[in-house]
Design a protein around this motif. Structure first.
Motif, PDB file in Angstrom:
ATOM      1  N   LEU A 121      17.392 -11.448  -3.212  1.00 33.13           N
ATOM      2  CA  LEU A 121      17.147 -10.338  -2.285  1.00 33.13           C
ATOM      3  C   LEU A 121      15.670 -10.219  -1.948  1.00 33.13           C
ATOM      4  O   LEU A 121      15.305  -9.896  -0.804  1.00 33.13           O
ATOM      5  N   GLY A 122      14.814 -10.453  -2.943  1.00 27.90           N
ATOM      6  CA  GLY A 122      13.381 -10.400  -2.673  1.00 27.90           C
ATOM      7  C   GLY A 122      12.960 -11.422  -1.643  1.00 27.90           C
ATOM      8  O   GLY A 122      12.124 -11.148  -0.766  1.00 27.90           O
ATOM      9  N   LEU A 123      13.547 -12.620  -1.731  1.00 28.22           N
ATOM     10  CA  LEU A 123      13.260 -13.654  -0.741  1.00 28.22           C
ATOM     11  C   LEU A 123      13.807 -13.272   0.630  1.00 28.22           C
ATOM     12  O   LEU A 123      13.115 -13.377   1.651  1.00 28.22           O
ATOM     13  N   ALA A 124      15.070 -12.844   0.640  1.00 29.36           N
ATOM     14  CA  ALA A 124      15.738 -12.562   1.911  1.00 29.36           C
ATOM     15  C   ALA A 124      15.033 -11.475   2.706  1.00 29.36           C
ATOM     16  O   ALA A 124      14.976 -11.529   3.938  1.00 29.36           O
ATOM     17  N   ARG A 125      14.491 -10.478   2.014  1.00 29.02           N
ATOM     18  CA  ARG A 125      13.876  -9.358   2.721  1.00 29.02           C
ATOM     19  C   ARG A 125      12.337  -9.355   2.656  1.00 29.02           C
ATOM     20  O   ARG A 125      11.719  -8.361   3.020  1.00 29.02           O
ATOM     21  N   GLY A 126      11.744 -10.424   2.186  1.00 30.91           N
ATOM     22  CA  GLY A 126      10.287 -10.524   2.171  1.00 30.91           C
ATOM     23  C   GLY A 126       9.621  -9.408   1.394  1.00 30.91           C
ATOM     24  O   GLY A 126       8.556  -8.909   1.796  1.00 30.91           O
ATOM     25  N   LEU A 127      10.202  -9.005   0.284  1.00 30.46           N
ATOM     26  CA  LEU A 127       9.726  -7.809  -0.414  1.00 30.46           C
ATOM     27  C   LEU A 127       8.298  -7.940  -0.925  1.00 30.46           C
ATOM     28  O   LEU A 127       7.525  -6.975  -0.865  1.00 30.46           O
ATOM     29  N   VAL A 128       7.943  -9.114  -1.443  1.00 33.57           N
ATOM     30  CA  VAL A 128       6.588  -9.272  -1.986  1.00 33.57           C
ATOM     31  C   VAL A 128       5.555  -9.168  -0.868  1.00 33.57           C
ATOM     32  O   VAL A 128       4.562  -8.429  -0.980  1.00 33.57           O
ATOM     33  N   GLN A 129       5.779  -9.874   0.225  1.00 28.81           N
ATOM     34  CA  GLN A 129       4.816  -9.833   1.339  1.00 28.81           C
ATOM     35  C   GLN A 129       4.701  -8.430   1.921  1.00 28.81           C
ATOM     36  O   GLN A 129       3.595  -7.931   2.172  1.00 28.81           O
ATOM     37  N   GLU A 130       5.848  -7.794   2.134  1.00 28.94           N
ATOM     38  CA  GLU A 130       5.824  -6.479   2.777  1.00 28.94           C
ATOM     39  C   GLU A 130       5.206  -5.423   1.861  1.00 28.94           C
ATOM     40  O   GLU A 130       4.441  -4.562   2.316  1.00 28.94           O
ATOM     41  N   GLY A 145      13.932  -9.991   8.088  1.00 33.77           N
ATOM     42  CA  GLY A 145      14.787 -10.317   6.952  1.00 33.77           C
ATOM     43  C   GLY A 145      15.959 -11.206   7.302  1.00 33.77           C
ATOM     44  O   GLY A 145      16.452 -11.214   8.436  1.00 33.77           O
ATOM     45  N   ALA A 146      16.398 -11.956   6.293  1.00 34.16           N
ATOM     46  CA  ALA A 146      17.603 -12.770   6.424  1.00 34.16           C
ATOM     47  C   ALA A 146      18.803 -11.938   5.991  1.00 34.16           C
ATOM     48  O   ALA A 146      18.763 -11.244   4.981  1.00 34.16           O
ATOM     49  N   ASP A 147      19.866 -11.980   6.768  1.00 30.00           N
ATOM     50  CA  ASP A 147      21.087 -11.257   6.424  1.00 30.00           C
ATOM     51  C   ASP A 147      21.838 -11.968   5.304  1.00 30.00           C
ATOM     52  O   ASP A 147      21.747 -13.185   5.152  1.00 30.00           O
ATOM     53  N   LEU A 148      22.600 -11.203   4.536  1.00 35.21           N
ATOM     54  CA  LEU A 148      23.494 -11.777   3.542  1.00 35.21           C
ATOM     55  C   LEU A 148      24.936 -11.797   4.046  1.00 35.21           C
ATOM     56  O   LEU A 148      25.645 -12.777   3.872  1.00 35.21           O
ATOM     57  N   HIS A 149      25.370 -10.696   4.655  1.00 34.98           N
ATOM     58  CA  HIS A 149      26.753 -10.592   5.121  1.00 34.98           C
ATOM     59  C   HIS A 149      27.055 -11.723   6.104  1.00 34.98           C
ATOM     60  O   HIS A 149      26.330 -11.947   7.079  1.00 34.98           O
ATOM     61  N   GLY A 150      28.124 -12.441   5.813  1.00 32.30           N
ATOM     62  CA  GLY A 150      28.533 -13.516   6.705  1.00 32.30           C
ATOM     63  C   GLY A 150      27.812 -14.835   6.479  1.00 32.30           C
ATOM     64  O   GLY A 150      28.165 -15.846   7.096  1.00 32.30           O
ATOM     65  N   GLN A 151      26.806 -14.848   5.615  1.00 36.52           N
ATOM     66  CA  GLN A 151      26.068 -16.076   5.335  1.00 36.52           C
ATOM     67  C   GLN A 151      26.695 -16.798   4.143  1.00 36.52           C
ATOM     68  O   GLN A 151      27.432 -16.218   3.346  1.00 36.52           O
ATOM     69  N   ARG A 152      26.370 -18.078   4.024  1.00 36.39           N
ATOM     70  CA  ARG A 152      26.981 -18.881   2.958  1.00 36.39           C
ATOM     71  C   ARG A 152      26.087 -18.920   1.725  1.00 36.39           C
ATOM     72  O   ARG A 152      24.900 -19.248   1.801  1.00 36.39           O
ATOM     73  N   LEU A 153      26.700 -18.611   0.583  1.00 40.93           N
ATOM     74  CA  LEU A 153      26.049 -18.721  -0.717  1.00 40.93           C
ATOM     75  C   LEU A 153      26.648 -19.917  -1.432  1.00 40.93           C
ATOM     76  O   LEU A 153      27.843 -19.948  -1.724  1.00 40.93           O
ATOM     77  N   LEU A 279       2.178 -24.242  -8.836  1.00 40.98           N
ATOM     78  CA  LEU A 279       3.238 -23.303  -8.478  1.00 40.98           C
ATOM     79  C   LEU A 279       2.718 -21.875  -8.347  1.00 40.98           C
ATOM     80  O   LEU A 279       3.314 -21.051  -7.649  1.00 40.98           O
ATOM     81  N   ARG A 280       1.609 -21.570  -9.012  1.00 40.26           N
ATOM     82  CA  ARG A 280       1.063 -20.206  -8.938  1.00 40.26           C
ATOM     83  C   ARG A 280       0.562 -19.865  -7.536  1.00 40.26           C
ATOM     84  O   ARG A 280       0.463 -18.687  -7.190  1.00 40.26           O
ATOM     85  N   THR A 281       0.238 -20.873  -6.754  1.00 40.00           N
ATOM     86  CA  THR A 281      -0.308 -20.621  -5.409  1.00 40.00           C
ATOM     87  C   THR A 281       0.550 -21.236  -4.312  1.00 40.00           C
ATOM     88  O   THR A 281       0.131 -21.299  -3.159  1.00 40.00           O
ATOM     89  N   ALA A 282       1.755 -21.673  -4.668  1.00 37.44           N
ATOM     90  CA  ALA A 282       2.622 -22.310  -3.672  1.00 37.44           C
ATOM     91  C   ALA A 282       3.099 -21.297  -2.638  1.00 37.44           C
ATOM     92  O   ALA A 282       3.424 -20.155  -2.978  1.00 37.44           O
ATOM     93  N   PRO A 283       3.154 -21.681  -1.371  1.00 37.73           N
ATOM     94  CA  PRO A 283       3.667 -20.775  -0.332  1.00 37.73           C
ATOM     95  C   PRO A 283       5.181 -20.651  -0.441  1.00 37.73           C
ATOM     96  O   PRO A 283       5.858 -21.498  -1.034  1.00 37.73           O
ATOM     97  N   ARG A 284       5.716 -19.588   0.128  1.00 34.33           N
ATOM     98  CA  ARG A 284       7.168 -19.381   0.223  1.00 34.33           C
ATOM     99  C   ARG A 284       7.849 -19.340  -1.134  1.00 34.33           C
ATOM    100  O   ARG A 284       9.039 -19.629  -1.250  1.00 34.33           O
ATOM    101  N   LEU A 285       7.108 -18.985  -2.185  1.00 32.07           N
ATOM    102  CA  LEU A 285       7.668 -18.978  -3.522  1.00 32.07           C
ATOM    103  C   LEU A 285       7.612 -17.584  -4.128  1.00 32.07           C
ATOM    104  O   LEU A 285       6.562 -16.948  -4.157  1.00 32.07           O
ATOM    105  N   LEU A 286       8.750 -17.119  -4.614  1.00 28.78           N
ATOM    106  CA  LEU A 286       8.833 -15.894  -5.405  1.00 28.78           C
ATOM    107  C   LEU A 286       9.121 -16.334  -6.828  1.00 28.78           C
ATOM    108  O   LEU A 286      10.194 -16.864  -7.122  1.00 28.78           O
ATOM    109  N   ALA A 287       8.165 -16.151  -7.731  1.00 25.32           N
ATOM    110  CA  ALA A 287       8.277 -16.681  -9.086  1.00 25.32           C
ATOM    111  C   ALA A 287       8.104 -15.570 -10.114  1.00 25.32           C
ATOM    112  O   ALA A 287       7.283 -14.671  -9.943  1.00 25.32           O
TER     113      ALA A 287
END
Length: 323
Positions: A121-130, A145-153, A279-287
């Motif tokens: 969810l943090g990735l999908a909604r950009g929580l860290v950046q926002e 944000g990326a939607d979850l409903h209707g998307q494939r997991l 990995l501590r400075t990698a882009p697009r990563l929530l760690a």
């Protein structure tokens, strides 16, 4: 085993300094001195120097290996306790040879299902950046944000943890598919998800991919550069399982190149992660620093049952013996 000098027990990797309060250690009063170590070391010489004066060691999961070469250098050690009932980094044959009893505890009562969804969810909604932008007075609304409903997991693994992750995905209205080398349609039907025909098809068609496999020869390096290349550029990868299942260098390259939208990672090849690790400075990563099992309930179980293991050992009737 009563009377005689006070025995000494080492609690390893007590990063938060809570091991002594997570359970009631008072039953050991007058029999065992308990000492916690808030830092981590896996260097054998350092471990020998640290543990030489201890009769009992309590370690978390598989964080610290205990090979025969280390056990041979700890002649005072008599009891080794590891959280969980399975440990692949303890040389059980060497422990038996050295006269060391190895015991476990119950596994996590709250496995990393919740953290998996926190990362996803943090990735999908950009929580860290926002959140960071809002606190810094930055621009209002930077991400879409990326939607979850209707998307494939897509789930790699549908065991105890994977099946619970699937249930949450279904509750969000996601199209959930799963794959592993031994997964059957009957098991997938039982959980209420579709069986992907192949790992490759799952990776190529999923909007979110989450790893829930045990580490073994068949799964080590299962997700490498070719597999990451199959994922959608808008896709996200989450791994709360074992670091070695995903090729770390390949993941770093994919994140820097923007081949996938992002990754949520809780497990690493080296733990704790060195301060200068890429990995501590990698882009697009929530760690997160391996928090999957770090909850009050789990610590109460681990350390509470460690106390039980110690008492049973001292009384001559060890419980939850591993081998």
């Amino acid at each position: 085993m009563t009377g005689g000098p006070l025995l000494r027990c080492a609690l390893l990797d007590d990063f938060q300094g809570v091991a002594a309060t997570a359970a009631d250690w008072s039953p050991l009063a007058g029999r065992v001195e308990v000492v916690s170590f808030p830092d981590h070391t896996a260097d054998e010489d350092e471990l020998v120097a640290r543990l030489a004066g201890f009769d009992i060691v309590v370690t978390l999961r598989e964080r610290v290996p205990f090979p025969g070469s280390l056990l041979d250098r700890l002649p005072r050690l008599r009891l080794l306790i590891a959280s969980g009932m399975r440990n692949t980094v303890i040389d059980h044959a060497a422990a038996e040879r050295c006269g060391v009893t190895v015991c476990g505890t119950a596994s996590s009562s709250t496995p990393p299902v919740e953290l998996t969804w926190a990362l996803l969810l943090g990735l999908a909604r950009g929580l860290v950046q926002e959140s960071a932008a809002l606190r810094a007075g930055g621009p209002w609304q930077q991400t879409v944000g990326a939607d979850l409903h209707g998307q494939r997991l897509g789930l790699l693994g549908l065991g105890k943890i994977g099946s619970k992750v699937a249930q949450v995905g279904l509750a969000f209205g996601m199209d959930v598919v799963a794959w592993s080398s031994n997964l059957t349609k009957e098991r997938a039907d039982e959980v209420g998800v579709a069986l992907a025909p192949s790992k490759e098809e799952l990776l190529a068609t999923s909007d979110f991919v989450s790893v829930h496999l045990a580490l073994g020869e068949r799964t080590r390096g299962l997700i490498g550069a070719p597999e990451l290349a199959l994922m959608r550029s808008t896709g996200y990868l989450v791994n709360t399982s074992r670091a070695a299942i995903v090729d770390q260098d390949a993941l770093l390259e994919a994140l820097h190149a923007g081949r996938i939208a992002g990754a949520g990672i809780d497990v690493f090849d080296i733990e704790p992660l060195p301060a200068d690790h890429p990995l501590r400075t990698a882009p697009r990563l929530l760690a997160t620093p391996h928090l999957g099992y770090v909850t009050r309930a789990n610590y109460a179980t681990y350390y509470g049952e460690a106390v039980e293991d110690i008492i049973a050992f001292l009384d001559g009737s060890p419980v939850r013996v591993l081998g």
